[in-house]
Motif scaffolding. Sequence first.
Motif, mmCIF file in Angstrom:
data_model
loop_
_atom_site.group_PDB
_atom_site.id
_atom_site.type_symbol
_atom_site.label_atom_id
_atom_site.label_comp_id
_atom_site.label_asym_id
_atom_site.label_seq_id
_atom_site.Cartn_x
_atom_site.Cartn_y
_atom_site.Cartn_z
ATOM 1 N N TYR B 91 0.699 -1.052 -0.847
ATOM 2 C CA TYR B 91 -0.609 -0.206 -0.018
ATOM 3 C C TYR B 91 0.749 1.168 0.113
ATOM 4 O O TYR B 91 2.136 1.251 0.381
ATOM 5 C CB TYR B 91 -0.750 0.342 1.339
ATOM 6 N N ASP B 92 0.293 2.703 -0.395
ATOM 7 C CA ASP B 92 0.917 3.678 -0.350
ATOM 8 C C ASP B 92 0.046 3.873 0.830
ATOM 9 O O ASP B 92 -0.484 5.504 1.041
ATOM 10 C CB ASP B 92 1.059 4.767 -1.609
ATOM 11 N N GLY B 93 0.974 4.513 2.376
ATOM 12 C CA GLY B 93 0.595 5.168 3.333
ATOM 13 C C GLY B 93 -0.769 4.674 4.272
ATOM 14 O O GLY B 93 -1.760 3.539 3.353
ATOM 15 N N VAL B 94 -1.999 5.199 4.438
ATOM 16 C CA VAL B 94 -3.013 4.924 5.697
ATOM 17 C C VAL B 94 -4.101 5.000 4.003
ATOM 18 O O VAL B 94 -4.707 4.365 4.751
ATOM 19 C CB VAL B 94 -2.814 5.736 6.964
ATOM 20 N N GLY B 95 -3.542 5.928 3.455
ATOM 21 C CA GLY B 95 -5.103 5.834 2.843
ATOM 22 C C GLY B 95 -5.075 5.075 1.103
ATOM 23 O O GLY B 95 -5.613 5.067 0.806
ATOM 24 N N ALA B 98 -4.371 -1.192 2.016
ATOM 25 C CA ALA B 98 -5.236 -1.529 2.995
ATOM 26 C C ALA B 98 -5.640 -1.749 4.027
ATOM 27 O O ALA B 98 -6.702 -2.377 4.428
ATOM 28 C CB ALA B 98 -3.628 -1.713 4.216
ATOM 29 N N MET B 99 -6.387 -0.171 4.296
ATOM 30 C CA MET B 99 -7.279 0.090 5.095
ATOM 31 C C MET B 99 -8.203 -0.287 4.407
ATOM 32 O O MET B 99 -9.001 -0.957 5.644
ATOM 33 C CB MET B 99 -7.084 1.643 4.436
ATOM 34 N N TRP B 100 -8.518 -0.665 3.607
ATOM 35 C CA TRP B 100 -9.943 -1.455 3.378
ATOM 36 C C TRP B 100 -10.216 -2.515 3.608
ATOM 37 O O TRP B 100 -10.984 -2.952 3.406
ATOM 38 C CB TRP B 100 -9.951 -1.184 1.031
#
Lengths: 473, 473
Positions: B91-95, B98-100
């Motif tokens: 992923y590239d950062g929190v946005g 991974a978040m999903w």
Amino acid sequence: MASGKELCEGVEWRIRVVDGSSEVLVPPTGLARKVWLRTKGLISGLGMKVRMFLKQAWDMGANDPRKVIHCIKVGLALTIVSLVYFMRPLYDGVGGNAMWAIMTVVVVFEPTVGATLYKCLNRVCATCLAGFLAVGVHWIASQSGDRFEPFVVGASIFILASIATFSRFIPSVKSMFDYGAMIFILTFSIVAISGYRVDKLFDLAHQRISTIIIGTSLCILVIMLVCPIWSGQELHSLTVRNMDKLSDSLDGCVRLYFTNSNGEDDQKLQGYKCVLSSKASEESMANFARWEPSHGRFNFRHPWKQYLKIGASMRSCAYCIEALNSCINSENQAAESIKKHLSTSCLKVSSSSSSAIKELAESVKKMNKSPTIDLLVEEMNSALEELHNDLKSLSHLLNPSTTAENQISATGLVPFMEIIPVVTLASILIEISVRIEALVGSVEELVKESEMKDKIVAKEEKPEGTMKALQRV
Amino acid sequence: MASGKELCEGVEWRIRVVDGSSEVLVPPTGLARKVWLRTKGLISGLGMKVRMFLKQAWDMGANDPRKVIHCIKVGLALTIVSLVYFMRPLYDGVGGNAMWAIMTVVVVFEPTVGATLYKCLNRVCATCLAGFLAVGVHWIASQSGDRFEPFVVGASIFILASIATFSRFIPSVKSMFDYGAMIFILTFSIVAISGYRVDKLFDLAHQRISTIIIGTSLCILVIMLVCPIWSGQELHSLTVRNMDKLSDSLDGCVRLYFTNSNGEDDQKLQGYKCVLSSKASEESMANFARWEPSHGRFNFRHPWKQYLKIGASMRSCAYCIEALNSCINSENQAAESIKKHLSTSCLKVSSSSSSAIKELAESVKKMNKSPTIDLLVEEMNSALEELHNDLKSLSHLLNPSTTAENQISATGLVPFMEIIPVVTLASILIEISVRIEALVGSVEELVKESEMKDKIVAKEEKPEGTMKALQRV
């Protein structure tokens, strides 16, 4: 659909032709035709279903326009937040912050003010709390070196997620912070695994929290300004409505039994069933009403829990009305002479009880102690006294011999079996009036508590005053 | 807390000293001391509350270890998905994506398999559908030029969000797709306002859908493999348990009334109240059970709705038991001679009815028609016949004169008022047995339907066979 299918299975169908004779429909044999007919049937069946569905939806909207208004409110809030971000690209792509504001509006917007406030406050508080905790854990993990970092992060997620999930089972937490616990787990996991440095994390947390606050504020503004629906007001109206229904069905059932009038509205008679089934909605409304600021005649700490007690009292009356109904519909009917003997006093008891309930409904509606309720309860008790006397004198009409059923017409006496249904009905009526007295007690308690809260609020707010006055408008 | 506070308000407190005398506690006057005492009181009060809360939580976990297991499962699923993304930074950062996956696990994981499957399927389908629609709208908007773009996007969001929100009010949609409608609105709004070009949007949609699928698959795996809790199985056990409770309280109440035995367990007597209050949980379980694949003895299309009918029948019995209870607790008690006269037949009716309910519970448990239920119903009916006869012969014991209450002991006859409670009880018992026959009918229907479904499934699955055999293990 049916016609298409059955044609294919070779069933003989007849249609009436214009001149009056009928013709046999010969099932078509060509494969193309079969397929065509089947498709046509399917489509028309589907069309029928869609029409039915749309009609159902239309009726629902027409019966309760507030549902339509709620939908428009959701659309409005979402369009505003979307367009703000669409026209001023404060975000970098879909992954950016716009998403959080939109997501907040979608998940937080509920039909009532209380439910929306509950979700908004839970969301904001849980996000802040989880964010700070996660930053702490992230810092500890980054200090522990590359090798142990995943273990520290993994263990902290495992432990906190398990504990937060467990807390959702505890009734007191569930009723107040169920949504908050979920958001806590969500935010904590996302922030804890993020690969950012701590200083960048603060930026991110600040942005996320500010977008969430934008989303929640917009929701709160829209929900409170555009035709607000208050959980508290809903609970209040539901209670009043249920009392009216209870009173109508009690009076209606007894009247139906003794006067055999078919004019009674069946829907009115079945009204007590609404009382039986409204426990869950009462509980959720009372739960959300706690989050609402003062509105209309209700202060912030209005005794909402007392409504649940009133609901329980009403249900205990409704159980008895259920039993009463079964008496009325029972197979072995009572002798007419016995019915006549008890009819006046039974009708008096039922009408006085039902007007007592009506008066209680009025008292809850106006939120003050009814001046006539004591009188009505007294009236009910004197009607009960009369019913007692009538029951006592019933034994004169009784035929002591069980086998002498053929003597009835000669002597005017009735066998014991034929008085049982009326006696049962009468004793259930007596039980109902006992339960109504409990209902009177719980309504009086509500009125008293609410007046007390009013006084406290009035005292507290005297120095400010205007704020309250504004809210009361 | 109380002691600290009240000390400050100057109330006189006495403590018993070791030698037996008591000493007045003089309230301390220093400000520092006051503050210290108040703080101490607050802390000890808080500590007390926390201890109470923890004890409550511990008891809950000890009473139902499955809740603890559920929490561990949530922690496990979340840790797995977090660590996968933590260790391999896809992923590239929190946005990023991974978040999903994490978000999916948090919001989709429910205590039962059915509820989790419902949310998973709704989430995946709604995301796909909304994604495609949004891409279409996005394309139309981008074709309409810079000036009209915001209007097209805004109008489409407004219309679709309003319609989707409205659909959530329609009962048939609500029971199947409530969560899906919310996810639809969410995904549609986010994708529609994204500033991406359409070709990049497809990439994004692909990524988002794949992360959601990873999240849902992980949830489904964990929920089905680690100590699964099936909604269907829960509904089934709840129904059986409620029947047992109903039978126990029916028998217990009548026995208590006639034998005055204080040995009856009060919890057993109140068991029918569980039946009264389990409507909402039955409905939600039946709703989720529809989503579950075959498990244990239950096929995919097991007639879950029939359980709701059984539940309604049970509740109608429970209403009568409520009325029965009020007879038992009523103020005007019956004459002993009358009680004795009816006790044998009443006890026979209640014990035969309650063993009929027990047998029904057994029949539901084993999911086959009980061989003895017809016999038991017959027994119940013959007991009813006996009760009828006893009631008929009751008039012999009756004193026809209402004022001659002092003659009772001389003649052995009782005044009419004293037979009313027993007669009411007897006629409610009769009504209960009528309702039990309805219960027998709905249980038989369940067994028949389930056997029919079993046959259909067996027929359909003959060609494959092994799949079914695997699932049945």
